[in-house]
Design an enzyme around this catalytic site. Sequence first.
Site, short mmCIF file in Angstrom:
data_model
loop_
_atom_site.label_atom_id
_atom_site.label_comp_id
_atom_site.label_asym_id
_atom_site.label_seq_id
_atom_site.Cartn_x
_atom_site.Cartn_y
_atom_site.Cartn_z
N VAL A 1 0.89 -1.33 0.12
CA VAL A 1 0.00 -0.14 -0.08
C VAL A 1 0.91 1.26 -0.18
O VAL A 1 0.33 2.35 -0.27
CB VAL A 1 -0.92 -0.02 1.16
CG1 VAL A 1 -0.14 0.32 2.66
CG2 VAL A 1 -2.27 0.94 1.01
N TYR A 2 2.06 1.25 0.37
CA TYR A 2 2.91 2.41 0.31
C TYR A 2 2.90 3.01 -1.17
O TYR A 2 3.51 2.39 -2.17
CB TYR A 2 4.37 2.18 0.60
CG TYR A 2 4.61 1.74 2.30
CD1 TYR A 2 3.48 1.78 3.18
CD2 TYR A 2 5.70 1.05 2.66
CE1 TYR A 2 3.68 1.30 4.31
CE2 TYR A 2 5.81 0.73 4.00
CZ TYR A 2 4.94 0.77 4.63
OH TYR A 2 4.88 0.56 6.05
N VAL A 3 2.38 4.12 -1.20
CA VAL A 3 2.45 4.87 -2.40
C VAL A 3 1.62 3.94 -3.55
O VAL A 3 2.35 4.03 -4.64
CB VAL A 3 3.73 5.36 -2.95
CG1 VAL A 3 3.65 6.47 -4.03
CG2 VAL A 3 4.66 5.97 -1.72
N ALA A 4 0.73 3.39 -3.20
CA ALA A 4 0.05 2.33 -4.40
C ALA A 4 1.06 1.54 -5.21
O ALA A 4 0.81 1.21 -6.02
CB ALA A 4 -0.73 3.23 -5.16
N GLY A 5 2.10 0.83 -4.24
CA GLY A 5 2.91 0.02 -4.83
C GLY A 5 4.29 0.51 -5.38
O GLY A 5 5.15 -0.41 -5.79
#
Length: 340
Positions: free
Chosen positions: A52-56
């Site tokens: 989920v960090y920066v949408a991958g």
Amino acid sequence: MEQRTLGSSGLVVSSYALGTMTFGKETPEADAWSILDRFVDAGGTLIDIADVYVAGESERIVGRWLADRGRHDDVVIATKGRFPMGDGPNDHGLSRSHLSRAVDASLERLQVDHVDLYQIHAWDPLTPAEEWLATLDDLVRDGKIRYVGVSNLTGWQLQRVALLSRQAGSAPIVSLQPQYSLLTREIEWELVPVCELEGIGMLPWSPLGGGWLTGKYRPDERPTGSTRLGEDPDRGVEAYDKRNTDRTWNILEVVGEVAGDHDATMSQVALAWVTQRPTVSSTILGVRTIEQLEDNLGAVQLALTADDLERLDAVSEPPTPDYPYALFGRMVSGRLDLLR
């Protein structure tokens, strides 16, 4: 950098881990690569990520770095899954459907055939623990992940999944990733005892209390500028108004005194305190810049004395609710008096 086993497993990790939540957002890719290079050169091995960090994008950045540097065998890659990665009803949570696809997607972004440690990012009230534990065990058997960890669980949740995995003969829980710092010690009431009992290694996040323990904030002076709280003073658990208390400033005063005694920075003292706590396998460094990493790495050589620890423990001990913790503590103490 010191090397430790992750809980009671045989996996060896560095005493400090590199968090990557800022990669691709606050930290540009070129800077992220420099941070990764410096961390590994300093003896660091554990790199912590989440889908989920920066949408991958954080995983993609680490993946491109791994492919370019050819260092997958030199580091321990840990990632997490649970939170939304799409708009569909099965694009989040801990169901077999979502976890299976989440692991495959993480492997693709990281450009690897397996990750060393896969952690569920938080509890899912809709999915029975038996389901996601069995799913992770299957993924271990398939060779896609090596070890299983958890993050952001309560005491009863951690004890339950530790027992369930043992009863099922599935891959054991080897790590817990909780918030832990001089400002946030409530996990010591239940989570730390479970970790000690079950041989689970802790990977603390936010060991600097969201920047508070660096000493950059001041009483009655709301932060401004290019810091996390300067940009958003109401940010999550580290919100200024929430932590602007006498307890916080008393802790910071003692941290500053200990730092002066060692010619160290306040950040280094706070990191060393966490890393010397029982059951901690590796403390996660959440840096945005190479300068922050250099400062944090100064904690590697800092050994706090028994007197330092006593002073820091005393000033940071959180108020204990009378029931059940304080009352039960008095009951235990009375029983132990028989042996004194």
